[in-house]
Design a protein around this motif. Sequence first.
Motif, PDB file in Angstrom:
ATOM      1  N   MET A 108       0.784  -1.340  -0.034  1.00 38.01           N
ATOM      2  CA  MET A 108      -0.140  -0.036   0.018  1.00 38.01           C
ATOM      3  C   MET A 108       0.955   1.108  -0.043  1.00 38.01           C
ATOM      4  N   ALA A 109       0.525   2.346  -0.647  1.00 34.40           N
ATOM      5  CA  ALA A 109       1.203   3.490  -0.849  1.00 34.40           C
ATOM      6  C   ALA A 109       0.279   4.692  -0.244  1.00 34.40           C
ATOM      7  N   ASP A 110       1.085   5.113   0.746  1.00 35.03           N
ATOM      8  CA  ASP A 110       0.199   6.423   1.514  1.00 35.03           C
ATOM      9  C   ASP A 110       0.963   7.596   1.422  1.00 35.03           C
ATOM     10  N   VAL A 111       0.138   8.674   1.943  1.00 37.47           N
ATOM     11  CA  VAL A 111       0.627  10.023   2.022  1.00 37.47           C
ATOM     12  C   VAL A 111       1.232   9.956   3.126  1.00 37.47           C
ATOM     13  N   MET A 112       2.465  10.456   3.215  1.00 35.18           N
ATOM     14  CA  MET A 112       3.243  10.815   4.399  1.00 35.18           C
ATOM     15  C   MET A 112       3.379  12.070   5.128  1.00 35.18           C
ATOM     16  N   ASP A 113       3.340  12.985   4.227  1.00 38.56           N
ATOM     17  CA  ASP A 113       3.261  14.390   4.223  1.00 38.56           C
ATOM     18  C   ASP A 113       2.579  15.318   3.386  1.00 38.56           C
ATOM     19  N   LEU A 114       2.008  16.169   3.701  1.00 38.88           N
ATOM     20  CA  LEU A 114       1.510  17.490   2.900  1.00 38.88           C
ATOM     21  C   LEU A 114       2.350  18.802   3.281  1.00 38.88           C
ATOM     22  N   ILE A 115       2.862  19.333   2.272  1.00 40.25           N
ATOM     23  CA  ILE A 115       3.128  20.606   2.463  1.00 40.25           C
ATOM     24  C   ILE A 115       2.853  21.938   1.715  1.00 40.25           C
ATOM     25  N   CYS A 116       2.558  22.918   2.050  1.00 36.77           N
ATOM     26  CA  CYS A 116       2.028  24.001   1.374  1.00 36.77           C
ATOM     27  C   CYS A 116       2.856  25.196   1.736  1.00 36.77           C
ATOM     28  N   TYR A 117       3.184  25.999   0.490  1.00 39.29           N
ATOM     29  CA  TYR A 117       4.187  27.007   0.374  1.00 39.29           C
ATOM     30  C   TYR A 117       3.340  28.322   0.053  1.00 39.29           C
ATOM     31  N   PRO A 118       3.007  28.950   1.058  1.00 35.60           N
ATOM     32  CA  PRO A 118       1.946  30.028   0.741  1.00 35.60           C
ATOM     33  C   PRO A 118       2.730  31.163  -0.340  1.00 35.60           C
ATOM     34  N   ILE A 119       3.712  31.280   0.009  1.00 33.83           N
ATOM     35  CA  ILE A 119       4.693  32.378  -0.893  1.00 33.83           C
ATOM     36  C   ILE A 119       5.655  31.699  -1.521  1.00 33.83           C
ATOM     37  N   LYS A 120       5.518  31.833  -2.800  1.00 30.86           N
ATOM     38  CA  LYS A 120       6.694  31.174  -3.637  1.00 30.86           C
ATOM     39  C   LYS A 120       8.116  31.463  -3.235  1.00 30.86           C
ATOM     40  N   GLY A 121       8.759  30.330  -3.265  1.00 27.28           N
ATOM     41  CA  GLY A 121      10.175  30.350  -2.670  1.00 27.28           C
ATOM     42  C   GLY A 121      10.356  30.608  -1.344  1.00 27.28           C
ATOM     43  N   CYS A 122       9.326  30.577  -0.394  1.00 29.11           N
ATOM     44  CA  CYS A 122       9.614  30.894   0.929  1.00 29.11           C
ATOM     45  C   CYS A 122       9.333  29.573   1.677  1.00 29.11           C
ATOM     46  N   ALA A 123       9.355  29.449   3.202  1.00 26.74           N
ATOM     47  CA  ALA A 123       9.483  28.022   3.659  1.00 26.74           C
ATOM     48  C   ALA A 123       7.980  27.396   3.655  1.00 26.74           C
ATOM     49  N   GLY A 124       8.009  26.374   3.838  1.00 28.87           N
ATOM     50  CA  GLY A 124       6.806  25.407   3.810  1.00 28.87           C
ATOM     51  C   GLY A 124       6.105  25.137   4.965  1.00 28.87           C
ATOM     52  N   THR A 125       4.987  24.703   4.949  1.00 31.45           N
ATOM     53  CA  THR A 125       4.515  24.395   6.351  1.00 31.45           C
ATOM     54  C   THR A 125       3.580  22.933   6.052  1.00 31.45           C
ATOM     55  N   SER A 126       4.025  21.974   7.046  1.00 36.40           N
ATOM     56  CA  SER A 126       3.646  20.753   7.082  1.00 36.40           C
ATOM     57  C   SER A 126       2.540  20.684   7.471  1.00 36.40           C
ATOM     58  N   MET A 127       1.317  19.915   7.078  1.00 36.73           N
ATOM     59  CA  MET A 127      -0.042  19.800   7.257  1.00 36.73           C
ATOM     60  C   MET A 127      -0.394  18.306   7.416  1.00 36.73           C
ATOM     61  N   SER A 128      -1.586  18.213   8.402  1.00 36.13           N
ATOM     62  CA  SER A 128      -1.947  16.738   8.653  1.00 36.13           C
ATOM     63  C   SER A 128      -3.147  16.637   7.752  1.00 36.13           C
ATOM     64  N   ASP A 129      -3.732  17.608   7.394  1.00 37.80           N
ATOM     65  CA  ASP A 129      -4.975  17.734   6.239  1.00 37.80           C
ATOM     66  C   ASP A 129      -4.759  19.031   5.573  1.00 37.80           C
ATOM     67  N   ALA A 130      -5.379  18.850   4.376  1.00 37.76           N
ATOM     68  CA  ALA A 130      -5.168  19.969   3.209  1.00 37.76           C
ATOM     69  C   ALA A 130      -6.331  19.754   2.385  1.00 37.76           C
ATOM     70  N   LEU A 131      -6.767  20.950   1.928  1.00 39.16           N
ATOM     71  CA  LEU A 131      -7.904  20.896   0.765  1.00 39.16           C
ATOM     72  C   LEU A 131      -7.097  20.942  -0.420  1.00 39.16           C
ATOM     73  N   LEU A 132      -7.410  20.144  -1.300  1.00 36.84           N
ATOM     74  CA  LEU A 132      -6.820  20.214  -2.713  1.00 36.84           C
ATOM     75  C   LEU A 132      -7.687  20.941  -3.784  1.00 36.84           C
ATOM     76  N   THR A 133      -7.523  22.151  -3.963  1.00 37.60           N
ATOM     77  CA  THR A 133      -8.364  22.924  -5.186  1.00 37.60           C
ATOM     78  C   THR A 133      -7.681  22.414  -6.630  1.00 37.60           C
TER      79      THR A 133
END
Length: 292
Positions: free
Chosen positions: A1-26
Motif C-alpha cells: 500500500m502507498a500512503d501520503v506521508m506529508d502534505l506541505i503548502c508554500y503560501p509564498i513562492k520560494g519561502c518556507a513551507g508548512t507541513s499539514m496533517s490535512d489539506a484541501l486540494l483545489t
Amino acid sequence: MADVMDLICYPIKGCAGTSMSDALLTLAGLAHDRSFMVISEDGVYRTQRRHPRLALIRPAVSADGTRLTLDSADGTGRHGTVRLDVTTSAPRRDVDLFGAAFQGIDQGDAVAAWLSDVLGAPSRLVRVPPEHDRVADGLTSGPSGYADSSAVHLLSRASLTLLNRRMAERGAPPLSMNRFRPNIVVDSRDGHDHDSDGGDWAALPNAEDRARRITIGGAELGYAKLAVRCAVTLVEQEVGARRGREPLRTLAGYRRAASGGVVFGAKFSVLRPGKLSVGDEVVVQEWGDAEL
C-alpha cells in the motif's frame, strides 16, 4: 500500500513551507499554495535561485486566506513579525514569472519594507488575483497559481532514499526532503521493495515518473511532467544559503530527461479536487512510460 506521508503548502513562492496533517486540494493545488509571490520593484519574481534567504521566511496564512503572518528564521530576531490583512481589491500590477506576463495584487508598504529588510533587496509582495487564469502545460494541463509550473509536486521517500544512497557512494552527506519542496510526499506502507506495479509501487524509487492518473481519497491527479531541478536544490533550507554541488551533481549521473534537464519527482494537475490527509492511500489508476 502507498500512503501520503506529508502534505506541505508554500503560501509564498520560494519561502518556507508548512507541513499539514490535512489539506484541501483545489484545482490550482493545495489551498493557498504559491498564492503569494515576492517580486522586485519592477515586478520580476524572486526565487531562491538568486535570493536563497527566501528560505528563512516562514509564512502562515489563515484558513480563509484573509490573514498572513511572516517571521524570519535567520536567528537574529531583529526582523520581528509582520501581520497583514490580505487584500484582493487593491489595484492590479504587472508581474513577470519566468518571462510570462501576469497580474498581482500588491499587499502594501509594511510587508514590502519587512521583506526588503530580510532579503537585503527592494521587494514587494503580491497575491494571485481571483481572475488569475494561468494554465500550466504538460501531458495533463491545468490551473496553477505562482508555482513554477503545474499545481502539485509529488515525490516518494523511496526516490530520496536512492538519491542519498548514490550520494553516499560519492562521499556526500544525505539531504532532507525539504531540499526538493514537494507538496505531497508518498511512501510505501510496509517499507519493502516490490517488483510490480501493484499497491506497493511507492517502495520503488522514481515510480512516480510513470504514474499517469492518481487518486487520493476523493481527489484525482493527472500527470503533467517530470520535475526539472535547478539551483534551488543547492540551498540548505534551514540556513538560507547554497551548500556545494549536491544533489545536482549526483542526479546528473542518472536522472537526465529525454527532453533535457536533470529531473527528480513529478508534477501533476488536479483533475478532481478534494480533501487530503496524511495516511490517505495513494492509488495509481493508470501507468505510462517514464520520460527519461
